[in-house]
Design a protein around this motif. Sequence first.
Motif, PDB file in Angstrom:
ATOM      1  N   ASP A  49     -50.881  45.825 -13.149  1.00  0.00           N
ATOM      2  CA  ASP A  49     -50.538  46.923 -14.048  1.00  0.00           C
ATOM      3  C   ASP A  49     -51.789  47.303 -14.832  1.00  0.00           C
ATOM      4  N   GLU A  50     -51.626  48.123 -15.863  1.00  0.00           N
ATOM      5  CA  GLU A  50     -52.784  48.592 -16.610  1.00  0.00           C
ATOM      6  C   GLU A  50     -53.535  47.456 -17.305  1.00  0.00           C
ATOM      7  N   GLY A  51     -52.814  46.420 -17.713  1.00  0.00           N
ATOM      8  CA  GLY A  51     -53.438  45.360 -18.502  1.00  0.00           C
ATOM      9  C   GLY A  51     -53.843  44.118 -17.737  1.00  0.00           C
ATOM     10  N   SER A  52     -53.334  43.950 -16.533  1.00  0.00           N
ATOM     11  CA  SER A  52     -53.634  42.701 -15.821  1.00  0.00           C
ATOM     12  C   SER A  52     -53.587  42.901 -14.315  1.00  0.00           C
ATOM     13  N   LEU A  53     -54.282  42.022 -13.634  1.00  0.00           N
ATOM     14  CA  LEU A  53     -54.270  42.021 -12.173  1.00  0.00           C
ATOM     15  C   LEU A  53     -52.978  41.380 -11.677  1.00  0.00           C
ATOM     16  N   GLY A  54     -52.544  41.775 -10.510  1.00  0.00           N
ATOM     17  CA  GLY A  54     -51.355  41.187  -9.902  1.00  0.00           C
ATOM     18  C   GLY A  54     -51.663  39.839  -9.284  1.00  0.00           C
ATOM     19  N   ALA A  55     -50.604  39.127  -8.952  1.00  0.00           N
ATOM     20  CA  ALA A  55     -50.747  37.782  -8.381  1.00  0.00           C
ATOM     21  C   ALA A  55     -51.491  37.802  -7.049  1.00  0.00           C
ATOM     22  N   GLY A  56     -51.255  38.817  -6.241  1.00  0.00           N
ATOM     23  CA  GLY A  56     -51.957  38.910  -4.962  1.00  0.00           C
ATOM     24  C   GLY A  56     -53.450  39.114  -5.145  1.00  0.00           C
ATOM     25  N   ARG A  57     -53.813  39.948  -6.107  1.00  0.00           N
ATOM     26  CA  ARG A  57     -55.233  40.207  -6.372  1.00  0.00           C
ATOM     27  C   ARG A  57     -55.916  39.009  -7.013  1.00  0.00           C
ATOM     28  N   LEU A  58     -55.152  38.133  -7.653  1.00  0.00           N
ATOM     29  CA  LEU A  58     -55.716  36.911  -8.242  1.00  0.00           C
ATOM     30  C   LEU A  58     -55.654  35.728  -7.272  1.00  0.00           C
ATOM     31  N   ASN A  59     -55.276  35.987  -6.023  1.00  0.00           N
ATOM     32  CA  ASN A  59     -55.213  34.962  -4.969  1.00  0.00           C
ATOM     33  C   ASN A  59     -54.280  33.798  -5.292  1.00  0.00           C
ATOM     34  N   VAL A  60     -53.198  34.107  -5.973  1.00  0.00           N
ATOM     35  CA  VAL A  60     -52.185  33.095  -6.303  1.00  0.00           C
ATOM     36  C   VAL A  60     -51.593  32.509  -5.027  1.00  0.00           C
ATOM     37  N   HIS A  61     -51.493  33.323  -3.984  1.00  0.00           N
ATOM     38  CA  HIS A  61     -50.900  32.879  -2.720  1.00  0.00           C
ATOM     39  C   HIS A  61     -51.635  31.674  -2.126  1.00  0.00           C
ATOM     40  N   LEU A  62     -52.927  31.590  -2.356  1.00  0.00           N
ATOM     41  CA  LEU A  62     -53.685  30.450  -1.819  1.00  0.00           C
ATOM     42  C   LEU A  62     -53.266  29.141  -2.489  1.00  0.00           C
ATOM     43  N   ASP A  63     -52.982  29.193  -3.784  1.00  0.00           N
ATOM     44  CA  ASP A  63     -52.501  27.993  -4.478  1.00  0.00           C
ATOM     45  C   ASP A  63     -51.086  27.635  -4.041  1.00  0.00           C
ATOM     46  N   VAL A  64     -50.259  28.647  -3.785  1.00  0.00           N
ATOM     47  CA  VAL A  64     -48.903  28.375  -3.304  1.00  0.00           C
ATOM     48  C   VAL A  64     -48.971  27.707  -1.930  1.00  0.00           C
ATOM     49  N   ILE A  65     -49.858  28.183  -1.071  1.00  0.00           N
ATOM     50  CA  ILE A  65     -50.032  27.571   0.251  1.00  0.00           C
ATOM     51  C   ILE A  65     -50.536  26.143   0.105  1.00  0.00           C
ATOM     52  N   GLU A  66     -51.439  25.915  -0.846  1.00  0.00           N
ATOM     53  CA  GLU A  66     -51.944  24.554  -1.073  1.00  0.00           C
ATOM     54  C   GLU A  66     -50.829  23.634  -1.577  1.00  0.00           C
ATOM     55  N   LEU A  67     -49.987  24.138  -2.471  1.00  0.00           N
ATOM     56  CA  LEU A  67     -48.830  23.353  -2.923  1.00  0.00           C
ATOM     57  C   LEU A  67     -47.932  22.995  -1.749  1.00  0.00           C
ATOM     58  N   ALA A  68     -47.719  23.956  -0.861  1.00  0.00           N
ATOM     59  CA  ALA A  68     -46.853  23.735   0.296  1.00  0.00           C
ATOM     60  C   ALA A  68     -47.455  22.724   1.259  1.00  0.00           C
ATOM     61  N   SER A  69     -48.771  22.638   1.316  1.00  0.00           N
ATOM     62  CA  SER A  69     -49.404  21.693   2.242  1.00  0.00           C
ATOM     63  C   SER A  69     -49.084  20.245   1.889  1.00  0.00           C
ATOM     64  N   GLU A  70     -48.647  20.025   0.659  1.00  0.00           N
ATOM     65  CA  GLU A  70     -48.290  18.678   0.211  1.00  0.00           C
ATOM     66  C   GLU A  70     -46.819  18.344   0.488  1.00  0.00           C
ATOM     67  N   ASN A  71     -46.053  19.328   0.940  1.00  0.00           N
ATOM     68  CA  ASN A  71     -44.619  19.147   1.151  1.00  0.00           C
ATOM     69  C   ASN A  71     -44.222  19.858   2.439  1.00  0.00           C
ATOM     70  N   LYS A  72     -43.924  19.100   3.474  1.00  0.00           N
ATOM     71  CA  LYS A  72     -43.621  19.664   4.794  1.00  0.00           C
ATOM     72  C   LYS A  72     -42.447  20.636   4.742  1.00  0.00           C
ATOM     73  N   GLN A  73     -41.417  20.325   3.955  1.00  0.00           N
ATOM     74  CA  GLN A  73     -40.255  21.211   3.868  1.00  0.00           C
ATOM     75  C   GLN A  73     -40.620  22.539   3.202  1.00  0.00           C
ATOM     76  N   TYR A  74     -41.459  22.476   2.185  1.00  0.00           N
ATOM     77  CA  TYR A  74     -41.888  23.701   1.519  1.00  0.00           C
ATOM     78  C   TYR A  74     -42.768  24.530   2.461  1.00  0.00           C
ATOM     79  N   GLN A  75     -43.598  23.857   3.219  1.00  0.00           N
ATOM     80  CA  GLN A  75     -44.442  24.539   4.200  1.00  0.00           C
ATOM     81  C   GLN A  75     -43.556  25.267   5.227  1.00  0.00           C
ATOM     82  N   GLN A  76     -42.515  24.602   5.692  1.00  0.00           N
ATOM     83  CA  GLN A  76     -41.587  25.234   6.624  1.00  0.00           C
ATOM     84  C   GLN A  76     -40.856  26.404   5.975  1.00  0.00           C
ATOM     85  N   LEU A  77     -40.475  26.251   4.707  1.00  0.00           N
ATOM     86  CA  LEU A  77     -39.801  27.337   3.995  1.00  0.00           C
ATOM     87  C   LEU A  77     -40.709  28.561   3.904  1.00  0.00           C
TER      88      LEU A  77
END
Length: 165
Positions: A49-77
């Motif tokens: 938005d006008e005041g902040s970058l979105g989660a995609g632009r801040l590469n939040v998805h890479l941390d979510v993928i890293e979290l999932a790498s520690e949990n096979k069920q989350y990775q599958q989800l």
Amino acid sequence: MEFSRRRFVIGSLVLGCSTLVGRLCGQTVSLPRLELALQAWVETLLPSDEGSLGAGRLNVHLDVIELASENKQYQQLLEIGIRWADTEARKLGVEGFAELSPEQAEGLVSLAESMGLQSMPGLFFYHTLKDAKRVYFARKGSWGGVGFPHAPQPLGYMDYTEAPK
């Protein structure tokens, strides 16, 4: 061994179930495809938005993928959720979720949310939102939209006990 109607029905049921399970769980999503689609997904959850970058632009998805790498069920989800989002996006005439317009992506995310926690898309929505928010608000790029020069927590709203101004 005689081929009976009962064996035909059981065989058809087993074949149908194995095909469905193979479509949902057996295929894997390539990492680049997962990253691209999940980046679009979290940007839809927490957009720029006008005041902040979105989660995609801040590469939040890479941390979510890293979290999932520690949990096979989350990775599958994540993989199943992205496959579902891509399948739904193809019904709208594009290659995958990442290619949707913002309005179409919001509609698909809303659909996943409305399905509730008893469904896979609902679980995918819930867990990605929960983890994306946790990572997102820890990033300095998100603080402008909150109106703080610092992280929202642990300092938070220090005047929370007072009436709104």
